[in-house]
Design a protein around this motif. Structure first.
Motif, PDB file in Angstrom:
ATOM      1  N   SER A   1      -2.844   3.446  -7.160  1.00  8.35           N
ATOM      2  CA  SER A   1      -1.663   3.364  -8.019  1.00  8.35           C
ATOM      3  C   SER A   1      -0.543   2.734  -7.198  1.00  8.35           C
ATOM      4  O   SER A   1      -0.449   2.941  -5.989  1.00  8.35           O
TER       5      SER A   1
ATOM      6  N   SER B   1       3.734   1.832  -7.196  1.00  8.14           N
ATOM      7  CA  SER B   1       5.047   2.065  -7.789  1.00  8.14           C
ATOM      8  C   SER B   1       6.107   1.642  -6.782  1.00  8.14           C
ATOM      9  O   SER B   1       5.810   1.407  -5.607  1.00  8.14           O
TER      10      SER B   1
ATOM     11  N   PRO C   1      -1.265   1.883 -15.020  1.00  9.81           N
ATOM     12  CA  PRO C   1      -2.616   2.165 -14.520  1.00  9.81           C
ATOM     13  C   PRO C   1      -3.605   1.078 -14.912  1.00  9.81           C
ATOM     14  O   PRO C   1      -3.639   0.619 -16.052  1.00  9.81           O
TER      15      PRO C   1
END
Length: 413
Positions: free
Chosen positions: A87, A89, A121
């Protein structure tokens, strides 16, 4: 050039016995602000691998364009699955204007910024070797996504810890490339990771007495250490954030009961989500069982991450062994609950045949109530109970005005 950007990155010019004031040096192409933090440092056992969610922060100097990739080389012994999970971010500490989406109205400019600020995602792909190894590739191939130079990013990737321990933090290597080849290097870095300690042989808790939000109940733990617990060692069981072991303003452990095995003479200290023992008068043999029970208050909802950990450290703070296990799911409380009396559509008393249109507030009256709440997740059953100072409302003949089926289990629910 150095492997990492020096701090401070200052040059001094000297000539003929004279020197300049320090001035800013050149910006070399290395990732900056790199940190590599594990969820657990326990080694894998032969029959029980340790899955570890590793968080990597980095700030690239150069853009990693759409179609480019980052290579991550963990120390030998770590295993990254072929189809790994990642992931991406932006870090909350970013304070540059080009990462502040709230200052831009919807439109072309905001959409352009979302290309390097928002990663849903599945947009960024993680790819390990065909035979799992310590290497992974992070591919930017979808939705025109890329990494922008100067922005601080957070990567979360799941790896399997090695079976061998390491007392030193071995280095992780990071490289970025503008395409899927390794011909043109952009940024790189060489950063210490984390040490790997022994895994505890056993760490478990019995089924909790309650999984309801904010409920106080006793939890039964058992653990076994691979190494001797020496005098001066500390053992700490750390629950997920928002679990509470102690009462406010107290370090005592409510309803603590020693049940079996070693660690008889050491009283624990509780603080927030941690219960710990500091050994001063006893030692615990390796592989001996420790079992105890202690009160815990559940959080208002299931925390993320939801992991219980136990850690054994020596007198110098060096971690000797540890283990991590999943927590239990919390049944959250309903939100915005309101119960209001409303005028009934039937008579208040069987002996009175007049419907007054007023509230039925007298004792033993048949009344109507309006119940409203906000659920936090989907459900197919609603259970309602009511009482005032121990006297229960009767639901045996309850009905809904819109003909929703009612199943009264007793006169009280």
């Amino acid at each position: 050039n150095p492997d990492t950007l020096p701090e401070p990155n200052m040059f001094v010019l000297e000539y003929n016995g004279e020197a300049s004031k320090p001035f800013e040096g050149i910006s070399i192409w290395v990732f900056t602000n790199v940190t590599i933090k594990p969820t657990t440092t326990a080694a894998s056992l032969r029959d029980q691998p340790t899955e570890n969610d590793v968080t990597i922060t980095l700030r690239p100097v150069n853009d990693v364009p759409h179609g480019g990739h980052i290579r991550i080389l963990a120390p030998s012994g770590f295993l990254v699955p072929t189809q790994c999970r990642i992931s991406v971010s932006i870090h909350q500490d970013n304070n540059q204007s080009h990462v502040n989406l709230s200052s831009f109205p919807p439109g072309v400019e905001k959409n352009r910024m979302l290309r390097y600020l928002e990663f849903m995602p599945g947009v960024v792909q993680c790819q390990g070797d065909q035979t799992p190894s310590s290497r992974a590739k992070i591919l930017f191939l979808k939705d025109d996504k890329y990494l922008r130079g100067g922005v601080l990013y957070v990567f979360r990737m799941r790896v399997r810890n090695p079976q061998t321990t390491s007392s030193v933090a071995l280095p992780w290597r990071l490289y970025s490339y503008p395409d899927l080849t390794v011909n043109n290097l952009l940024d790189s870095s060489y950063n210490a990771g984390f040490a790997i300690n022994r895994a505890m042989q056993a760490f478990a808790y019995m089924n909790p007495e309650s999984i309801n939000a904010l409920a106080r109940h006793r939890l039964d733990f058992s653990l076994t250490f691979p190494l001797i617990l020496d005098i001066g060692d500390t053992v700490a069981v750390v629950a997920p954030v928002s679990y509470i072991f102690n009462e406010p303003g107290s370090s005592l452990c409510p309803q603590y009961v020693y049940l079996d095995g070693s660690l008889r003479r050491t009283r624990p200290v509780c603080g927030a989500n941690t219960i710990s023992w500091h050994l001063e008068e006893e030692s615990v043999p390796a592989l001996s069982l420790v079992r105890f029970m202690v009160q815990v208050q559940n959080p208002p909802f299931t925390p993320m991450p939801n992991l219980f950990q136990v850690r054994q450290t020596d007198s110098l703070g060096m971690r000797k062994s540890s283990r991590m296990i999943p927590g239990y799911e919390i049944v959250p409380r309903l939100a915005n609950i309101q119960v209001t009396m409303v005028a009934p559509t039937q008579t208040c008393q069987p002996v009175v045949t007049v419907i007054t249109g007023a509230l039925c507030q007298a004792a033993t009256s048949t009344s109507s109530v309006q119940v409203s709440f906000t659920p936090t997740r989907s459900a197919q059953l609603v259970q309602l109970r009511g009482h005032v100072e121990g006297a229960s409302f009767g639901f045996l003949n309850a009905i809904f005005t819109d003909n929703i089926p009612v199943k009264a289990r007793s006169t009280e629910s």
